[in-house]
Scaffold this motif. Structure first.
Motif, PDB file in Angstrom:
ATOM      1  N   THR A 155     -41.373 -44.967  33.602  1.00  0.00           N
ATOM      2  CA  THR A 155     -42.072 -44.626  32.373  1.00  0.00           C
ATOM      3  C   THR A 155     -42.792 -45.859  31.844  1.00  0.00           C
ATOM      4  N   GLU A 156     -44.031 -45.682  31.451  1.00  0.00           N
ATOM      5  CA  GLU A 156     -44.820 -46.740  30.821  1.00  0.00           C
ATOM      6  C   GLU A 156     -45.486 -46.177  29.573  1.00  0.00           C
ATOM      7  N   ALA A 157     -45.880 -47.089  28.673  1.00  0.00           N
ATOM      8  CA  ALA A 157     -46.486 -46.643  27.417  1.00  0.00           C
ATOM      9  C   ALA A 157     -47.542 -47.622  26.943  1.00  0.00           C
ATOM     10  N   ARG A 158     -48.367 -47.124  26.058  1.00  0.00           N
ATOM     11  CA  ARG A 158     -49.284 -47.934  25.264  1.00  0.00           C
ATOM     12  C   ARG A 158     -48.792 -47.826  23.831  1.00  0.00           C
TER      13      ARG A 158
ATOM     14  N   VAL B 283     -48.059 -42.257  26.687  1.00  0.00           N
ATOM     15  CA  VAL B 283     -46.952 -42.476  27.616  1.00  0.00           C
ATOM     16  C   VAL B 283     -47.291 -41.808  28.942  1.00  0.00           C
ATOM     17  N   ARG B 284     -46.743 -42.366  30.014  1.00  0.00           N
ATOM     18  CA  ARG B 284     -46.942 -41.752  31.327  1.00  0.00           C
ATOM     19  C   ARG B 284     -45.679 -41.914  32.163  1.00  0.00           C
ATOM     20  N   ASN B 285     -45.500 -40.967  33.083  1.00  0.00           N
ATOM     21  CA  ASN B 285     -44.345 -40.946  33.975  1.00  0.00           C
ATOM     22  C   ASN B 285     -44.811 -40.746  35.408  1.00  0.00           C
ATOM     23  N   LYS B 286     -43.963 -41.181  36.341  1.00  0.00           N
ATOM     24  CA  LYS B 286     -44.150 -40.806  37.735  1.00  0.00           C
ATOM     25  C   LYS B 286     -42.778 -40.628  38.369  1.00  0.00           C
ATOM     26  N   PHE B 287     -42.741 -39.848  39.445  1.00  0.00           N
ATOM     27  CA  PHE B 287     -41.510 -39.544  40.163  1.00  0.00           C
ATOM     28  C   PHE B 287     -41.610 -40.016  41.601  1.00  0.00           C
ATOM     29  N   LEU B 288     -40.476 -40.413  42.142  1.00  0.00           N
ATOM     30  CA  LEU B 288     -40.365 -40.789  43.546  1.00  0.00           C
ATOM     31  C   LEU B 288     -39.101 -40.146  44.094  1.00  0.00           C
ATOM     32  N   VAL B 289     -39.272 -39.287  45.102  1.00  0.00           N
ATOM     33  CA  VAL B 289     -38.148 -38.650  45.776  1.00  0.00           C
ATOM     34  C   VAL B 289     -37.974 -39.359  47.114  1.00  0.00           C
ATOM     35  N   GLN B 290     -36.769 -39.837  47.381  1.00  0.00           N
ATOM     36  CA  GLN B 290     -36.455 -40.466  48.663  1.00  0.00           C
ATOM     37  C   GLN B 290     -35.292 -39.714  49.286  1.00  0.00           C
ATOM     38  N   ALA B 291     -35.449 -39.320  50.542  1.00  0.00           N
ATOM     39  CA  ALA B 291     -34.398 -38.586  51.243  1.00  0.00           C
ATOM     40  C   ALA B 291     -34.182 -39.224  52.607  1.00  0.00           C
TER      41      ALA B 291
ATOM     42  N   ASN C 220     -50.708 -52.849  21.581  1.00  0.00           N
ATOM     43  CA  ASN C 220     -51.466 -53.188  22.785  1.00  0.00           C
ATOM     44  C   ASN C 220     -52.047 -51.929  23.409  1.00  0.00           C
ATOM     45  N   ASP C 221     -53.099 -52.121  24.162  1.00  0.00           N
ATOM     46  CA  ASP C 221     -53.789 -50.991  24.769  1.00  0.00           C
ATOM     47  C   ASP C 221     -53.674 -51.013  26.292  1.00  0.00           C
ATOM     48  N   TYR C 222     -52.628 -51.623  26.808  1.00  0.00           N
ATOM     49  CA  TYR C 222     -52.406 -51.621  28.256  1.00  0.00           C
ATOM     50  C   TYR C 222     -51.035 -51.030  28.542  1.00  0.00           C
ATOM     51  N   TRP C 223     -50.871 -50.492  29.751  1.00  0.00           N
ATOM     52  CA  TRP C 223     -49.620 -49.845  30.128  1.00  0.00           C
ATOM     53  C   TRP C 223     -48.526 -50.883  30.291  1.00  0.00           C
ATOM     54  N   THR C 224     -47.398 -50.633  29.626  1.00  0.00           N
ATOM     55  CA  THR C 224     -46.255 -51.535  29.613  1.00  0.00           C
ATOM     56  C   THR C 224     -44.988 -50.726  29.860  1.00  0.00           C
ATOM     57  N   PRO C 225     -44.062 -51.242  30.662  1.00  0.00           N
ATOM     58  CA  PRO C 225     -42.782 -50.536  30.804  1.00  0.00           C
ATOM     59  C   PRO C 225     -42.141 -50.336  29.431  1.00  0.00           C
ATOM     60  N   ILE C 226     -41.560 -49.166  29.240  1.00  0.00           N
ATOM     61  CA  ILE C 226     -40.892 -48.859  27.976  1.00  0.00           C
ATOM     62  C   ILE C 226     -39.502 -48.311  28.293  1.00  0.00           C
ATOM     63  N   ALA C 227     -38.553 -48.691  27.480  1.00  0.00           N
ATOM     64  CA  ALA C 227     -37.202 -48.150  27.639  1.00  0.00           C
ATOM     65  C   ALA C 227     -37.248 -46.640  27.456  1.00  0.00           C
ATOM     66  N   ILE C 228     -36.530 -45.938  28.290  1.00  0.00           N
ATOM     67  CA  ILE C 228     -36.518 -44.483  28.222  1.00  0.00           C
ATOM     68  C   ILE C 228     -35.710 -44.045  27.008  1.00  0.00           C
ATOM     69  N   THR C 229     -36.364 -43.298  26.145  1.00  0.00           N
ATOM     70  CA  THR C 229     -35.726 -42.803  24.920  1.00  0.00           C
ATOM     71  C   THR C 229     -34.915 -41.544  25.240  1.00  0.00           C
TER      72      THR C 229
END
Length: 148
Positions: free
Chosen positions: A110-113, A81-89, A117-126
């Motif tokens: 958030t994306e997951a493998r 799993v991987r995450n990234k953040f974006l701050v906008q002000a 499958n072995d590619y990054w796919t959007p995943i619902a946030i648990t």
């Protein structure tokens, strides 16, 4: 079936909710980037992909960060799993004074493998992933309130 729960049904209009959006109030411009660096880089080991710090807008975007799957993600077949953040002000008003207050929004993705499958796919946030995200956003907001 697992692929549908992670990637959604193409063409059906159903979309995976793989992001969050938190409005964390108004803060002075001087603390947004300083506390952003303290929070995302120093405390939580993210790296910035892009930083925009202009009088009209501030944006902090992290790179994707690989994380360990939570127990509830593993139960869905997630192997990575991987995450990234974006701050906008944005300024609460459009004068160019540096002392102005900025409305701050923090977004995540958030994306997951998975085992399928072995590619990054959007995943619902648990729920457990949401706790992790909330911890970071809450820390950022609290530190800005203390410093601002």
């Amino acid at each position: 079936m697992l692929g549908l729960s992670l990637a959604g049904c193409s063409g059906s209009g159903d979309a995976i909710k793989n992001d969050t959006r938190d409005n964390i109030g108004s803060h002075p411009r001087v603390v947004i980037t300083a506390i952003g660096n303290e929070t995302f880089v120093v405390r939580y080991a993210y790296r910035f992909l892009r930083v925009v710090d202009e009088p009209g807008d501030i944006m902090l975007e992290t790179e994707w960060r690989d994380l360990q799957p939570t127990d509830d993600e593993r139960a869905l077949g997630v192997t990575a799993v991987r995450n990234k953040f974006l701050v906008q002000a944005r300024p609460r008003n459009r004068t160019t004074s540096l002392a102005n207050s900025y409305t701050v929004i923090v977004r995540t993705e958030t994306e997951a493998r998975t085992v399928d499958n072995d590619y990054w796919t959007p995943i619902a946030i648990t729920p457990e992933r949401k706790e992790y995200i909330d911890e970071i956003v809450d820390f950022y907001e609290t530190e800005m309130r203390i410093q601002g």
